[in-house]
Design a protein around this motif. Sequence first.
Motif, short mmCIF file in Angstrom:
data_model
loop_
_atom_site.label_atom_id
_atom_site.label_comp_id
_atom_site.label_asym_id
_atom_site.label_seq_id
_atom_site.Cartn_x
_atom_site.Cartn_y
_atom_site.Cartn_z
N ARG A 271 0.81 -1.22 0.00
CA ARG A 271 0.00 0.00 0.00
C ARG A 271 0.85 1.27 0.00
O ARG A 271 0.41 2.30 -0.48
N MET A 272 2.05 1.18 0.54
CA MET A 272 2.93 2.35 0.57
C MET A 272 3.85 2.42 -0.65
O MET A 272 4.68 3.32 -0.75
N GLY A 273 3.72 1.48 -1.56
CA GLY A 273 4.49 1.53 -2.80
C GLY A 273 5.94 1.11 -2.67
O GLY A 273 6.78 1.59 -3.42
N VAL A 274 6.23 0.21 -1.73
CA VAL A 274 7.59 -0.30 -1.57
C VAL A 274 7.55 -1.82 -1.66
O VAL A 274 6.48 -2.43 -1.64
N THR A 275 8.71 -2.43 -1.78
CA THR A 275 8.81 -3.88 -1.86
C THR A 275 9.33 -4.43 -0.54
O THR A 275 10.36 -3.97 -0.04
N LEU A 276 8.64 -5.40 0.01
CA LEU A 276 9.08 -6.06 1.23
C LEU A 276 10.16 -7.07 0.84
O LEU A 276 9.89 -8.02 0.11
N LEU A 277 11.39 -6.83 1.29
CA LEU A 277 12.49 -7.73 0.95
C LEU A 277 12.58 -8.90 1.92
O LEU A 277 12.86 -10.03 1.51
N SER A 278 12.37 -8.63 3.21
CA SER A 278 12.43 -9.73 4.18
C SER A 278 11.59 -9.40 5.40
O SER A 278 11.40 -8.24 5.75
N CYS A 279 11.08 -10.46 5.99
CA CYS A 279 10.34 -10.37 7.24
C CYS A 279 10.81 -11.55 8.08
O CYS A 279 10.55 -12.70 7.76
N ARG A 280 11.59 -11.23 9.13
CA ARG A 280 12.15 -12.27 9.98
C ARG A 280 11.71 -12.04 11.41
O ARG A 280 11.25 -10.96 11.76
N TRP A 281 11.89 -13.06 12.20
CA TRP A 281 11.55 -12.97 13.63
C TRP A 281 12.77 -13.31 14.44
O TRP A 281 13.49 -14.26 14.16
N GLN A 282 13.03 -12.51 15.46
CA GLN A 282 14.09 -12.79 16.41
C GLN A 282 13.42 -12.73 17.79
O GLN A 282 13.07 -11.64 18.26
N HIS A 283 13.20 -13.89 18.36
CA HIS A 283 12.41 -14.03 19.58
C HIS A 283 11.00 -13.51 19.28
O HIS A 283 10.32 -14.07 18.46
N LEU A 284 10.57 -12.45 19.90
CA LEU A 284 9.23 -11.90 19.61
C LEU A 284 9.30 -10.61 18.80
O LEU A 284 8.29 -9.94 18.62
N ASP A 285 10.47 -10.26 18.30
CA ASP A 285 10.64 -9.03 17.53
C ASP A 285 10.52 -9.31 16.04
O ASP A 285 11.11 -10.26 15.51
N ALA A 286 9.77 -8.44 15.36
CA ALA A 286 9.65 -8.52 13.90
C ALA A 286 10.76 -7.65 13.29
O ALA A 286 10.91 -6.49 13.65
N LEU A 287 11.52 -8.23 12.38
CA LEU A 287 12.59 -7.52 11.67
C LEU A 287 12.17 -7.39 10.21
O LEU A 287 12.03 -8.39 9.51
N ILE A 288 11.98 -6.18 9.76
CA ILE A 288 11.44 -5.91 8.43
C ILE A 288 12.50 -5.17 7.61
O ILE A 288 13.16 -4.26 8.11
N GLU A 289 12.61 -5.53 6.34
CA GLU A 289 13.49 -4.82 5.39
C GLU A 289 12.68 -4.55 4.13
O GLU A 289 12.05 -5.45 3.58
N VAL A 290 12.68 -3.28 3.70
CA VAL A 290 11.93 -2.88 2.50
C VAL A 290 12.84 -2.10 1.56
O VAL A 290 13.89 -1.59 1.96
N GLU A 291 12.42 -2.02 0.30
CA GLU A 291 13.13 -1.25 -0.72
C GLU A 291 12.13 -0.41 -1.48
O GLU A 291 11.09 -0.90 -1.90
N ALA A 292 12.45 0.87 -1.65
CA ALA A 292 11.55 1.80 -2.36
C ALA A 292 11.87 1.80 -3.84
O ALA A 292 12.97 1.47 -4.26
N HIS A 293 10.89 2.20 -4.62
CA HIS A 293 11.05 2.31 -6.07
C HIS A 293 11.40 3.75 -6.41
O HIS A 293 10.64 4.45 -7.04
N GLY A 294 12.55 4.19 -5.96
CA GLY A 294 12.97 5.57 -6.19
C GLY A 294 13.96 5.65 -7.33
O GLY A 294 14.30 4.65 -7.96
N PRO A 295 14.45 6.85 -7.59
CA PRO A 295 15.42 7.02 -8.67
C PRO A 295 16.73 6.33 -8.33
O PRO A 295 17.21 6.42 -7.21
N ALA A 296 17.27 5.62 -9.30
CA ALA A 296 18.54 4.93 -9.08
C ALA A 296 19.59 5.54 -10.00
O ALA A 296 19.32 5.84 -11.15
#
Length: 127
Positions: free
Chosen positions: A82-107
């Motif tokens: 919905r925010m126009g980015v790509t979810l690269l990874s979603c991991r869990w460390q104990h009860l913590d959510a670790l999220i990594e995203v990449e935007a579609h910006g100018p390269a």
Amino acid sequence: MPEADRRQGPGCRPDSGAATIWTAMAVVALTGVALLAFWLGSAVIARHRAESAADLGALAAASHASEGPAPACERARRIADRMGVTLLSCRWQHLDALIEVEAHGPALAGLARPSAHARAGPTDEPP
């Protein structure tokens, strides 16, 4: 009196076109600066969008951690989409959510696309 002599009064030099060349160079320089500012602004906006999406995705995943990792990561993926980015990874460390995203910006050649990481989980103290 010849026509060329009428256009130029006494003591006047013929127009060499130097002002036109300087003006053209100034326009090119200002256009380059404007394009650089536009690209930089777009990159900053893409970076902010990636950071916001990572933060919201991590909070969404952490708030649905009781449903399990897969449904919680699906919430983070929906936020990212919905925010126009790509979810690269979603991991869990104990009860913590670790999220990594990449935007579609100018390269630009040699530079990575804007990306962000976020972490969210339960707090030890009640609110």
